[in-house]
Design an enzyme around this catalytic site. Structure first.
Site, PDB file in Angstrom:
ATOM      1  N   PRO A 189       0.617  -1.128  -0.028  1.00 53.37           N
ATOM      2  CA  PRO A 189      -0.027   0.095  -0.001  1.00 53.37           C
ATOM      3  C   PRO A 189       0.902   1.435  -0.083  1.00 53.37           C
ATOM      4  O   PRO A 189       0.308   2.282  -0.043  1.00 53.37           O
ATOM      5  CB  PRO A 189      -1.024  -0.082   1.168  1.00 53.37           C
ATOM      6  CG  PRO A 189      -0.015  -0.964   2.335  1.00 53.37           C
ATOM      7  CD  PRO A 189       0.685  -1.789   1.215  1.00 53.37           C
ATOM      8  N   GLU A 209       2.501  -1.690  -8.865  1.00 53.64           N
ATOM      9  CA  GLU A 209       1.622  -2.723  -8.172  1.00 53.64           C
ATOM     10  C   GLU A 209       0.593  -3.250  -9.242  1.00 53.64           C
ATOM     11  O   GLU A 209       0.254  -2.673  -9.985  1.00 53.64           O
ATOM     12  CB  GLU A 209       0.658  -1.828  -7.188  1.00 53.64           C
ATOM     13  CG  GLU A 209      -0.280  -2.543  -6.536  1.00 53.64           C
ATOM     14  CD  GLU A 209       0.198  -3.988  -5.876  1.00 53.64           C
ATOM     15  OE1 GLU A 209      -0.464  -4.859  -6.024  1.00 53.64           O
ATOM     16  OE2 GLU A 209       1.270  -3.932  -5.197  1.00 53.64           O
ATOM     17  N   CYS A 312       7.180 -10.737   4.968  1.00 53.21           N
ATOM     18  CA  CYS A 312       6.796 -10.563   6.389  1.00 53.21           C
ATOM     19  C   CYS A 312       6.221 -11.942   6.786  1.00 53.21           C
ATOM     20  O   CYS A 312       5.102 -11.915   7.530  1.00 53.21           O
ATOM     21  CB  CYS A 312       5.739  -9.434   6.577  1.00 53.21           C
ATOM     22  SG  CYS A 312       4.181  -9.671   5.547  1.00 53.21           S
TER      23      CYS A 312
END
Length: 384
Positions: A189, A209, A312
């Site tokens: 984002p 993106e 992550c």
């Protein structure tokens, strides 16, 4: 963060959901209210922490069982402490990254009064200068206190960005300096792109993106934090990251690949068992995609340039194994050790897993006050 064109189902599966579950202690709220002495209407303007009364999310047992089997084997006792943190969103910490394109003097002072400290003390109040490479100005608190998300005001830039501060480590490892051409391959984002612009003034920042909806989200995020004059050096595109090897070969000084991954924090709270089953099936396909994106990034960077790969997740299959597979097929690429340069410098705030080969850093959420992560990062240098 997505960099492939895929079916709506796959897009939903790969979408990295950021949960904002946190309970701010009553005494923290009182301290904030008393020390700031502002009205309720002003609380959004000044970023006053408030107690969030959100429903507790249900843990997906299938995903938890899968994680227990995999991470116990890979991490041993470290998984048990990480497990306790990941299953308890109320203890998660949130960092506050200040926006250097706004007046943050008063906000900086108030954060210090409220017990926040600078993650990178050398960056306090210092904006990147000509030819410099700095660190974002970010404040952290040991307690799980979260400021309210800044609201959009027409004609005004937002003054701070809330984040898991482990996500700043890939940006620091990238080490962008003024005038460089940079690609953020899986940018939505937009937090890492904003962090790059907080550290220095790149000559060109390409934010890509693949998902159309997330690309629109990315554009709006950048417009909320970056002035129009700086946005002239920023380009936002909606392309397949794997195509950059052919369409943008050797064009960038630095490339960040914050790859789509099995986001451990969000996957544990999958809304249904059926959804959990689908995500776990898709998880097996991720390493191949991640390796394709990393190879594309290494082709898009110029000889001598650097690529930082990050995720992550705690998963070795998506972290070290991906880097290892790419190195085996790219003899013109060398891994770089980040232990001395980065890990040792921030060890006061982060818990790192024991190093594995090839070199890479893995931040593990470990206990109260050290709940940052998961975050894996590895830096690769193209030698020719």
């Amino acid at each position: 963060m997505h960099c492939i064109r895929s079916s709506p189902l796959s897009i939903r599966l790969f979408r990295r959901v950021r949960f904002c579950l946190v309970t701010v202690r009553e005494e923290s709220t009182k301290c904030l209210s008393d020390s700031l002495e502002i009205t309720q209407d002003e609380s959004q303007e000044h970023g006053v922490a408030q107690k969030l009364k959100l429903p507790r999310r249900k843990v997906c047992q299938q995903v938890l069982d899968h994680f227990d089997r995999q991470y116990t084997a890979e991490l041993g006792s470290l998984w048990m402490s990480a497990r306790l943190v990941l299953l308890n969103p109320d203890c998660w910490q949130y960092g506050v990254m200040l926006n250097r394109f706004t007046d943050v003097c008063e906000l900086r002072t108030r954060l210090c009064e409220l017990g926040y400290s600078s993650l990178f003390p050398q960056s306090d109040g210092v904006h990147p200068r000509h030819g410099s490479r700095g660190s974002p100005e970010c404040f952290v608190q040991r307690a799980p206190v979260r400021l309210p998300a800044p609201r959009h005001e027409r004609g005004h830039l937002k003054r701070y960005f809330l984040l898991n501060v482990a996500s700043l480590l890939p940006v620091l490892a990238l080490g962008v300096t003024e005038g460089e051409s940079v690609l953020d391959m899986c940018s939505a984002p937009g937090g890492k792109a904003i962090a790059i612009l907080q550290t220095t003034c790149p000559g060109f920042l390409h934010c890509n993106e693949v998902d159309t909806h997330r690309c629109d989200w990315l554009s709006k995020t950048l417009e909320s934090y970056v002035p129009a004059a700086v946005m002239e050096t920023v380009r936002v595109t909606n392309e397949d990251g794997r195509d950059f090897a052919h369409t943008h070969r050797g064009q960038y000084d630095k490339v960040l690949v914050d790859a789509p991954c099995s986001n451990d924090r969000s996957w544990l709270f999958t809304p249904s068992d059926h959804q959990g089953e689908l995500w776990l099936k898709e998880r097996r396909k991720l390493p191949e995609l991640q390796a394709q994106l990393l190879r594309s990034a290494l082709a898009a960077v110029r000889p001598g340039g650097a690529v930082v790969y990050s995720t992550c997740t705690l998963s070795q299959a998506e972290n070290h194994a991906v880097v290892e597979a790419v190195l085996a097929t790219c003899p013109w690429v060398e891994p770089e050790d980040l232990q001395e340069e980065l890990a040792n410098q921030v060890s006061e705030h982060f818990i790192f897993a024991p190093p594995l080969a090839p070199p890479g850093l893995l931040v593990i959420p470990e206990r109260l006050g050290y709940t940052w992560g998961p975050m894996f990062l590895s830096r690769l240098r193209r030698t020719r």
